[in-house]
Scaffold this motif. Structure first.
Motif, short mmCIF file in Angstrom:
data_model
loop_
_atom_site.label_atom_id
_atom_site.label_comp_id
_atom_site.label_asym_id
_atom_site.label_seq_id
_atom_site.Cartn_x
_atom_site.Cartn_y
_atom_site.Cartn_z
N SER A 1 7.12 -15.49 -11.85
CA SER A 1 7.03 -14.40 -10.90
C SER A 1 8.44 -14.10 -10.42
CB SER A 1 6.12 -14.79 -9.72
OG SER A 1 6.15 -13.82 -8.71
N LEU A 2 8.90 -12.89 -10.66
CA LEU A 2 10.28 -12.52 -10.37
C LEU A 2 10.37 -11.75 -9.07
CD1 LEU A 2 11.19 -11.21 -13.96
CD2 LEU A 2 11.35 -13.55 -13.09
N GLY A 3 10.99 -12.38 -8.06
CA GLY A 3 11.13 -11.74 -6.75
C GLY A 3 12.29 -10.78 -6.73
N LEU A 4 12.06 -9.56 -7.20
CA LEU A 4 13.12 -8.57 -7.39
C LEU A 4 13.27 -7.60 -6.22
CD1 LEU A 4 12.37 -7.82 -11.14
CD2 LEU A 4 14.44 -8.92 -10.27
N VAL A 5 12.21 -7.43 -5.44
CA VAL A 5 12.23 -6.50 -4.31
C VAL A 5 12.30 -7.32 -3.03
CG1 VAL A 5 10.93 -4.73 -3.07
CG2 VAL A 5 10.98 -4.72 -5.57
N SER A 6 13.33 -7.10 -2.22
CA SER A 6 13.57 -7.95 -1.06
C SER A 6 12.46 -7.87 -0.03
CB SER A 6 14.89 -7.56 -0.39
OG SER A 6 15.09 -8.33 0.78
N GLY A 7 12.03 -9.04 0.43
CA GLY A 7 11.09 -9.12 1.54
C GLY A 7 11.79 -9.31 2.86
N ARG A 8 13.13 -9.25 2.86
CA ARG A 8 13.88 -9.57 4.06
C ARG A 8 14.74 -8.42 4.59
NH1 ARG A 8 14.72 -15.10 5.03
NH2 ARG A 8 15.84 -14.37 6.87
N ASN A 9 14.94 -7.36 3.81
CA ASN A 9 15.77 -6.27 4.32
C ASN A 9 15.01 -4.95 4.27
OD1 ASN A 9 16.08 -4.92 1.79
ND2 ASN A 9 17.84 -6.20 1.26
N MET B 1 1.22 -8.65 -18.20
CA MET B 1 2.20 -8.46 -17.14
C MET B 1 1.52 -7.77 -15.95
SD MET B 1 5.87 -6.57 -17.29
CE MET B 1 5.16 -4.99 -17.72
N SER B 2 1.84 -8.27 -14.74
CA SER B 2 1.21 -7.69 -13.56
C SER B 2 2.22 -7.62 -12.43
CB SER B 2 0.00 -8.52 -13.14
OG SER B 2 0.40 -9.84 -12.79
N SER B 3 1.79 -7.05 -11.33
CA SER B 3 2.64 -6.91 -10.14
C SER B 3 1.93 -7.51 -8.94
CB SER B 3 2.95 -5.44 -9.89
OG SER B 3 1.76 -4.68 -9.74
N ALA B 4 2.73 -8.01 -7.99
CA ALA B 4 2.15 -8.64 -6.80
C ALA B 4 3.17 -8.65 -5.68
CB ALA B 4 1.70 -10.07 -7.12
N VAL B 5 2.69 -8.78 -4.46
CA VAL B 5 3.56 -9.06 -3.32
C VAL B 5 3.06 -10.35 -2.68
CG1 VAL B 5 4.26 -6.69 -2.89
CG2 VAL B 5 2.20 -7.57 -1.77
N ARG C 1 4.28 -13.05 -19.70
CA ARG C 1 4.64 -14.23 -18.91
C ARG C 1 5.45 -13.84 -17.67
NH1 ARG C 1 7.67 -18.43 -22.25
NH2 ARG C 1 7.67 -19.43 -20.21
N VAL C 2 5.42 -12.57 -17.33
CA VAL C 2 6.21 -12.07 -16.20
C VAL C 2 5.31 -11.39 -15.17
CG1 VAL C 2 7.93 -10.36 -15.51
CG2 VAL C 2 8.38 -11.84 -17.46
#
Length: 770
Positions: A292-300, A1-5, A326-327
């Motif tokens: 890849s779960l887009g949980l943190v908004s890139g728009r607000n 499991m990893s993190s990314a933007v 797998r996440v």
């Protein structure tokens, strides 16, 4: 499991890139100096992301102007007139972005459009059956290698081939054949494959390929192209894992073919479309695909509710059989749509600043969620503090202004209608305004000079008094009025020297908004804005523009337009509240503007322009949601403008509005503005055919020159545009104006452009009158 933007702002914490670009364009710095600043900011970006605890940094997303233009340049989508101009590669790139007029080289800028439903502008690629795709540069490889050598774990990012072509336009010859640019994907795919091979050789493990077109209905028609394209790309460099990134919405039925594409990973936006946790994730339970779960908004700009986001992540893991490997925890989209960091703000109260999370802080949220998913106890204190912060904000929002909510509840259908139909209003207005054929005007702003910005900065720092500042503004307005009278424009504007931005200015004067010092967001190229933030119910404590418009009118006998930004644009170009609907927020703003419009009329202003350039931008990506949005958007505009008498002319301005869309065109008709101006200088009059087919009966001013470019078209060129316009619409309904405001131009450029425009209009009156 990893993190990314998925991406990060590319402007620099102190707008270093803007300053470097404008110095280069002005001839005050060298290529080497520009590229030095660019490299510094790329490396600083990676360090900012890594310092927050994110595992993977995006590479290839930094740009000197626009990431879509970068993709065009990389894959050789360069029209002949630019490729054969004799300019060096960098200046060719900038010529496509902003035009070039020097020596014997005279090139217009390429067309600009909005990036999906955001306020970011991209340069539209232009293709035809003859387009020869090739690997024109290796920027994605070079950026990855640079990050790798500096010690960062990078993931190259590419604009997907089908999204790139779907956003492209056919050149003039191809347009006659109803040519679909996506038909070229089989020619483009081998060049993408070549690039993937080079990235593999450079050591890339994952490559992120952005295909946001998959969140639109039209992607369904390209199902076979997606299948064949990604089958080829997955074989091109077997050692590279492809992450197919979708964002800004939901996959819906496109999932039917997306779930079987041969990619190693799929990114989904769970901020804009949280329901995808149930509609998408289960389809991958028995596959090996990484999600890849887009949980943190890139728009607000709001803090993420970390506890709620963690529950979503935990549910995803459960649906995948408990396999955390797998996440990937990620931002919903690139963070380029957000400011860089709240640490640059020191004037907001502690209570307010605690509500916000900008790009850097969002990276920290991604890292926190990743750690909490691995071991909830490791982030317990952060989760607890976040829960308190979210509750405090909700409590504040729920205790907003009840008077505003009651006023909105009392709105009646007749509040949304003018006294008379346009035909009757036009007769009254024609007698009152007494304008010639092809009346000339500008869209509102004139150059924001260094002197204007300096005085504004000095006033904000308390270095000069309000009396001194207002005297300066009066002198500037007098100068602008005299300039326009010397140019012989017919309908004048006061030039807007008092305004920092067409939305920020109003946000600072309305109750219900918070505004920042350094929360800059890129709009395009070196053009950055500071969007206001809607934090509570909106109202107008006092008049915002009346003083300046009245003063300007006192200086001339000609008609002076009052200048306002419309409710939909103010909302779409702000960061909205998350606790109530956009419809409610837009109508609250509309009521505040209604008061301003009525006060302008009382002050003797007989032409009032309320601009809605973001009307199209706010359109939901899915067609099923279009009507509901357009209904309330039109209602908000009419609520703000319908309180005036027949003799008061209501004007509006639009750009990038996709007038070929029947629903959008109908909404333009439904606004019932007396005159509209539209961006058109790069559209070859094709937009006007749409107005002709819809039998648009009100006045219209199609733009005759591009304000984004320093290029000065000749009066002959502008006259030919007016002549082309007159083939579609009656001359008595045509106005002559630029594409948009002249804020970003120099006075030399603006004066020369307007001089030629007036000459073109006068010639049109004598040669095109019927």
């Amino acid at each position: 499991m990893s993190s990314a933007v998925l991406g990060y702002p590319r402007i620099g914490p102190k707008r270093e890139v803007k300053k470097a670009l404008e110095a280069y364009w002005a001839g005050k710095s060298s290529v080497e100096e520009l590229l030095k600043v660019a490299k510094e900011q790329r490396l600083l970006t990676y360090e900012n992301i890594k310092s927050q605890g994110v595992d993977v940094v995006p590479t290839g997303t930094f740009t000197l102007y626009d990431h879509v233009l970068d993709a065009s340049n990389t894959f050789g989508i360069i029209p002949d007139k630019y490729a054969k101009s004799g300019l060096n590669p960098l200046d060719t790139y900038f010529a496509m972005a902003r035009g070039h007029q020097k020596g014997e080289v005279d090139l217009p800028a390429t067309e600009m459009q909005k990036w999906f439903d955001s306020n970011y502008h991209f340069l539209v690629p232009e293709v035809s059956e003859k387009t020869n795709f090739r690997l024109n540069d290796t920027k994605p490889v070079d950026d990855f290698v640079e990050a790798k050598q500096a010690g960062y774990n990078g993931r190259p990012v590419l604009v997907g081939p089908i999204t790139l072509l779907a956003l492209s336009k056919a050149d003039a010859d191809a347009q006659q054949k109803e040519f679909d640019p996506v038909s070229l994907v089989s020619k483009l795919t081998p060049v993408y494959a070549e690039l993937l091979e080079k990235l593999a050789q450079a050591g890339a493990e994952w490559v992120q390929i952005d295909e946001p077109i998959l969140c639109m209905d039209r992607a369904a028609q390209y199902a076979e192209q997606f299948k064949s394209t990604y089958a080829a790309l997955s074989k091109a460099a077997p050692s590279v894992k492809l992450l197919l990134a979708t964002y800004f919405g939901r996959l819906e039925s496109n999932l039917d073919f997306v779930k079987d594409l041969p990619v190693a990973g799929l990114h989904i936006d769970l901020d804009r479309a949280p329901e995808q946790i149930d509609t998408v994730v289960p389809h991958f339970a028995n596959k090996t695909t990484v999600l890849s779960l887009g949980l943190v908004s890139g728009r607000n700009v709001w803090k993420t509710d970390l506890n709620a986001a963690l529950k979503t992540a935990q549910k995803a893991v459960e649906l995948l059989g408990g396999d955390k490997n797998r996440v990937i925890i990620a931002s919903s989209s690139s963070l380029l749509h957000t400011p860089i960091t709240v640490k640059n703000e020191n004037k907001l109260s502690a209570e307010v600043i605690d509500w916000f999370s900008f790009a850097t802080e969002k990276c920290g949220e991604v890292a926190t969620l990743t750690a909490a998913l691995k071991d909830p106890s490791s982030a317990s204190s952060i989760l607890s503090a976040n829960e308190k912060s979210i509750k405090a904000r909700r409590d504040f929002e729920q205790n907003s202004d009840p008077a505003v909510r009651q006023r909105l509840a009392n709105v009646k259908p007749e509040d949304l209608k003018r006294q008379s139909a346009f035909k009757q209003r036009r007769e009254v207005q024609n007698k009152h305004l007494n304008l010639p054929l092809f009346p000339t005007t500008t869209i509102g702003s004139f150059p924001q000079t260094k002197e204007i910005r300096s005085y504004r900065a000095r006033f904000n720092k308390g270095e000069i008094t309000q009396e001194e500042y207002e005297k300066f503004l009066e002198d500037e307005i007098k100068f602008v009025v005299e300039k326009q009278e010397a140019l012989d424009l017919d309908v004048l504007v006061h030039g807007e020297p008092e305004r920092n931005d067409m939305v920020q200015y109003f946000g600072e004067l309305l109750d219900g908004f918070a505004f920042t010092q350094n929360a800059w967001v890129q709009s395009f190229g070196s053009r950055y804005v500071r969007p206001p933030i809607v934090v509570s119910d909106v109202s107008r404590p006092k008049a915002m523009t009346v003083r300046w418009s009245s003063y300007a009118q006192s200086l001339t006998k000609k008609t002076m337009k009052g200048m306002l930004t419309g409710p939909v644009t103010i909302l779409n170009w702000s960061f909205p509240r998350a606790d109530i609907s956009k419809e409610i927020q837009a109508k609250q703003i509309a009521l505040a503007l209604r008061d301003e419009v009525n006060d302008l009329e009382k002050a003797g202003i007989r032409s009032i322009q309320e601009d809605e350039p973001a009307l199209r931008e706010g359109l939901p990506l899915r067609e099923a949601e279009h009507k509901a949005y357009l209904d309330w958007a039109v209602a908000a505009f009419r609520l703000s403008t319908s309180g005036v008498r027949d003799e008061t002319q209501i004007v509006s301005h639009f750009c990038y509005s996709d007038f070929a869309n029947r629903q959008i065109m109908q909404s333009i008709l439904d606004l019932d503005a007396d005159m509209i101006s539209i961006e058109n200088s790069k559209s070859d009059a094709k937009i006007l055919k749409v107005f002709q087919n819809f039998e648009y009966a009100n006045d219209i001013g199609p733009g005759v020159f591009d304000i984004h470019s320093p290029r000065v078209p000749t009066s002959e060129e502008m006259f030919n545009r007016l002549k082309a316009f007159s083939a579609y619409l009656p001359v008595e309904r045509l106005w002559c104006n630029p594409d948009c405001g002249l804020k970003t131009r120099s006075w030399d450029e603006a004066a020369a452009q307007c001089k030629n425009m007036v000459e073109a209009a006068k010639r049109a009156r004598s040669e095109l009158a019927k």
